[in-house]
Design a protein around this motif. Sequence first.
Motif, short mmCIF file in Angstrom:
data_model
loop_
_atom_site.label_atom_id
_atom_site.label_comp_id
_atom_site.label_asym_id
_atom_site.label_seq_id
_atom_site.Cartn_x
_atom_site.Cartn_y
_atom_site.Cartn_z
N ALA A 1 0.81 -1.21 0.00
CA ALA A 1 0.00 0.00 0.00
C ALA A 1 0.84 1.26 0.00
CB ALA A 1 -0.90 0.00 1.23
N PRO B 1 6.18 -2.51 6.61
CA PRO B 1 5.82 -2.42 8.04
C PRO B 1 4.66 -3.35 8.37
CG PRO B 1 5.01 -0.50 6.86
CD PRO B 1 5.78 -1.30 5.86
N SER B 2 4.74 -3.99 9.52
CA SER B 2 3.66 -4.92 9.85
C SER B 2 2.45 -4.18 10.39
CB SER B 2 4.16 -5.96 10.86
OG SER B 2 4.56 -5.26 12.02
N ASN B 3 2.63 -2.97 10.88
CA ASN B 3 1.50 -2.16 11.33
C ASN B 3 1.49 -0.88 10.50
OD1 ASN B 3 -0.15 -0.26 12.76
ND2 ASN B 3 0.17 -1.40 14.66
N PRO B 4 0.32 -0.52 9.95
CA PRO B 4 0.29 0.66 9.07
C PRO B 4 0.78 1.94 9.74
CG PRO B 4 -1.94 -0.25 9.39
CD PRO B 4 -0.98 -1.21 10.01
N ILE B 5 0.71 1.99 11.05
CA ILE B 5 1.14 3.20 11.75
C ILE B 5 2.63 3.44 11.55
CG2 ILE B 5 1.89 2.44 14.05
CD1 ILE B 5 -0.13 4.35 15.25
N ARG C 1 4.25 2.93 8.69
CA ARG C 1 4.62 3.25 7.31
C ARG C 1 5.28 4.62 7.30
NH1 ARG C 1 -0.14 2.22 4.65
NH2 ARG C 1 0.51 0.08 4.50
#
Lengths: 430, 430
Positions: free
Chosen positions: A9, A226-230, A232
Motif C-alpha cells: 500500500a 511495516p507490519s503495522n500501518p502506523i 509506514r
Amino acid sequence: MCERKTDYAFEMACSNIRYGAGVTREIGMDLQNMGARNVCLMTDRTLSQLPPVGVVLDSLTKHGVKYKIYEDVRVEPTDKSFKAAIDFAKQGHFDVYVAVGGGSVIDTCKAANLYASHPEAEFLDFVNAPIGKGKPITATLKPLIAVPTTAGTGSETTGVAIFDFENLKAKTGIANRALKPTLGMVDPLHTLHMPSRVAANSGFDVLCHALESFTALPYYLRSPCPSNPINRPAYQGSNPISDVWARHALKIVAKYLKRAVRDAGDVEARSSMHLASVFAGIGFGNAGVHLCHGMSYPIAGNVKTHRAKGYNVEHPIVPHGLSVVLTSPAVFAFTANMCPERHLEAAQILGTDVSSIKKDDAGRVLADTLRSFLYDLEVEDGLSSIGYTKEDIPSLVKGTIPQERVTKLSPRAHTEEDLTALFAASMKLY
Amino acid sequence: MCERKTDYAFEMACSNIRYGAGVTREIGMDLQNMGARNVCLMTDRTLSQLPPVGVVLDSLTKHGVKYKIYEDVRVEPTDKSFKAAIDFAKQGHFDVYVAVGGGSVIDTCKAANLYASHPEAEFLDFVNAPIGKGKPITATLKPLIAVPTTAGTGSETTGVAIFDFENLKAKTGIANRALKPTLGMVDPLHTLHMPSRVAANSGFDVLCHALESFTALPYYLRSPCPSNPINRPAYQGSNPISDVWARHALKIVAKYLKRAVRDAGDVEARSSMHLASVFAGIGFGNAGVHLCHGMSYPIAGNVKTHRAKGYNVEHPIVPHGLSVVLTSPAVFAFTANMCPERHLEAAQILGTDVSSIKKDDAGRVLADTLRSFLYDLEVEDGLSSIGYTKEDIPSLVKGTIPQERVTKLSPRAHTEEDLTALFAASMKLY
Ligand SMILES: NC(=O)c1ccc[n+]([C@@H]2O[C@H](COP(=O)([O-])OP(=O)(O)OC[C@H]3O[C@@H](n4cnc5c(N)ncnc54)[C@H](O)[C@@H]3O)[C@@H](O)[C@H]2O)c1
Ligand SMILES: NC(=O)c1ccc[n+]([C@@H]2O[C@H](COP(=O)([O-])OP(=O)(O)OC[C@H]3O[C@@H](n4cnc5c(N)ncnc54)[C@H](O)[C@@H]3O)[C@@H](O)[C@H]2O)c1
Ligand SMILES: [Fe+2]
Ligand SMILES: [Fe+2]
C-alpha cells in the motif's frame, strides 16, 4: 522493475493550501477566525524589511491580532539557530505560529512549535535516527500557517524540518506528519522580491524534488514492509499519486524556471514556479527524495568559504538548491538503468527529443539535459567551483552515510565506492 | 475567458488516502491504533454477503475490535433511510465509524456520524440551503474510515453526503468539510466484485466528476467573492490544482473504463478506475461539479418504474452515474463556447482527433465523443428510455432550480428555458 505491482500500500497525506495573488492580505482575518490571541511571527532579517512581512504585519494590525516577531532565523539553519528560536517560542507561550519566509524560516518555525509544545523534550529526541532518537510526537502542536516566499522548498506542505548539525558537518532533520503546517498560504506576489540567484537555487530544489520523487524506488519495493500501518514512513517511495505531482511540477519547471530567474517581473513565470514548488512538495512529501538530497547534506554542512551570490548573509553557505542540483547529472546517470523510461520521460519534459534514444542511453541523455539546463542558468561549474577538492570526498561520503532515511529510496543500491564516484563526477559539470 | 487570472484565491483541501491491493486486511490494526472500543460498521445488504465486508469483519475479529453492524443502508439513500441510520448511530454511542460500500453507504455513514455527534439538531439543520438551513457544524465528529467498493463517487475524499429528499422529488445533500472521512482506505480488490452495470454507472460518475470540474467556472470568476476566507465554499470553481486531478482522472477513464466494464477480472483496469475515482473526487471536491450533477438530482428523484439492470434492489432507481451521464452530451454542447479549448482537450483525451477542429465546433465534437462512448458501453438511449416523456420536463426543471449550489458553477449562465432545452435534448442520445 519500475512498474511491478505487488500487494503493498501507499498513503497520500495531503496539505491544506490556499493559493492566490494577494491572499496574505487576509491573514489577520484567518487568525481572528482561529481565535488567536498571541501569535508568534517568524522570519529572517532580509524578509523583515520586505513586503511579504509588511503585508502580514499590516493585516495583523488591521484585525487587532496581538503578536511577537522573531527575525533571527538563520538562513540555512543550524542546531544552534533552531535552539535560539525554540527558546523564544518557549518563553512566548504562543497559541498560533506564522512563518513568513523560505524553507529556512518555515523549518525553524516548525521546530520552535514542536519543542515549545514538548517543553520536557531534549533536542535530539525528535531528530531523525540514527543521528537523533526519532521519538514519536505525543503532544498536539499549535496551528502553524506557513507563508512561503521562495519557490522553493515546499516546506509549507511537508512534515519535515531540516538543519545543519554543526558537530557532524552535515544536515539532518526532524520528519513527522505532526510538523505539517495547518495551512500553506501561497501568495505568488511574494516571490517577485526574490533575487535572481534565490529564484534559481530554490527553483533547482523544485527540480530535484520532482526528479528524485519521480525516480525514487517504487513504494512496493521499499523495505521493510511495516507490519503495522502506523509505522509506514512518510517517505514511502514513488507511487501513482506522487507521480502526478512530480510530472506536473517538472513540466512547470521546464516551461518557467529560466524565465523566472531571468526576469523578476515575469509574474506568470514566478507565480507558476510558486505553484510548482507546492506540487513538488506534495510529491516528494509522499514519495521521498534520494541521492541528490542525501549527498547535499554534507555538501552544505562542510562549507568552508563559499559566499553565495545574491544571498544577504554573513556566514559562508551553499544554498540548499545549489547543493542538491550540483550532483544531479552524476546521480541520474547512475540511477537511470533501474527505470530508464522515467529518466527518458524526464529528459523529454525538460526539452530533449528522446524519440530515437535507446534505453541504455537514458542516463547519459538526462545528465546532458541537466548539464545544459544548468549551464544556461549560469550555475557554478561543479563542486570544485564552490571550494571542494578531491581531498574532501571522504568527508562528503562520511556525511552521506547517516542520511539513510532518504538515500535508501534511491532506485539503485549503492556502496561507499559508488558515493565516492558520484562526488568525484560532480567536481566539474561542463 | 477561461484563463483570465485575477487577484482571487483558491484552496486545496485534501484527503488522507491509503491505496493498495489487500489494504483493508489491516483495518483492525488501524482501529486498534486509534483506540477504538465500539465501532459502527455500515454497509448494504448486497455487500454484507460479499468479500469486501468479509475481509473487514475478519480483521476486526482478529484484532479483537468490538463492533456493531448496520446493513440497512438504502442504495440511493433518502431522507428516510438517512434517518434510520442516524437513529442506529445515536443509540450505539460509537467511537469510530467504518463505511464499507459505494457512495450510498459512505454518504449514509457520514450523516449518521454527523447527527449522532449533534444529538440536539433537527434533520434540516445541516442540509444545504435553500432546501435546508445549512447551519455550521460545531461538534467534533468521530473518526470515519471510508472503504469504497465502487469506482465511483469519490465520497471517501469529499465532505459531501447526498440523499433523495422524497417530498421534493429531488436529491440534495449536506456539504461541509467536517464530513470528510478521516481516511479513505482504497482497496482495488473490492471492485472486482462489482456487477458490470455498477462498474459502468459508477465509472460514468467518475467521467462526469472529471469533465464537470475541468469545465467548471474558474475560481476567479466565481461570485460572490467572500469577504472572509472562512466563507469560501468547498466548491470554488476550477483551479490549477483541481485541473491536475481532473485531467489525470479523465486519462484513466479513457484508457480503462471500457475494459473495466467488459471484464470484471481485468484487475489492472478495475484498479486503475478505483484510483481514478479518488483523483476525480479530489478534483471535484475542490472545484465542484455543475449541470450534469445539478440536473441529475431530479432525474433520480422523479424515478417512476425504472429498474436498474444489475442492481440488486427492491425499489425503482436511476443509479447516480446513469442519471448524470445521460445529459452530458447536451450539457457540454451547451457550455463549450465558454471555454472551447478545455472541451476540445477533453474530447481529445477521450480519443477523438481534434487537430483540425475549429473552436466553434468544440461542443459538437465533445458531445459526439461522449455519445459514441456511451453507445459502446450499451447505455440506455436517453431519458426517454428510462421512463421520462416530454410531459415530465417541467418537473425536472423545477427540481433543478434549488440545486444552485452546483449549477452556479456552470461556465455558462442559464435560464429555465435553457434547462428545458437541455432535458429535451437528452431524451434520445443516438
Ligand atoms: N522542510 C522541507 O521540506 C525542506 C525541503 C527542502 C529544503 N529545505 C530547507 O530549506 C532551506 C532553504 O530554504 P529556501 O531555499 O526556501 O531559502 P531560504 O529560506 O534559506 O532563503 C534564502 C535567502 O533568500 C531570502 N529570501 C527568501 N524569500 C525572499 C523573497 N521573497 N524576497 C527576497 N529575499 C528572499 C532569504 O532572506 C535568504 O537570504 C534549507 O535549510 C533546506 O535544507 C526544507
Ligand atoms: N458524497 C459524494 O461526494 C458523492 C458523489 C457522487 C455520488 N454520490 C452518491 O453516491 C450514491 C451512489 O453511489 P455508488 O455509485 O457508489 O453506488 P451505490 O453505493 O449506490 O451501490 C450501487 C450498487 O452496487 C452494489 N455494490 C457496490 N459495491 C459493490 C461491489 N464491490 N461488489 C458488488 N456490488 C457492489 C451496491 O450494493 C448497490 O446495489 C448516490 O446516492 C450518489 O448521489 C455521492
Ligand atoms: Fe530540497
Ligand atoms: Fe457524482
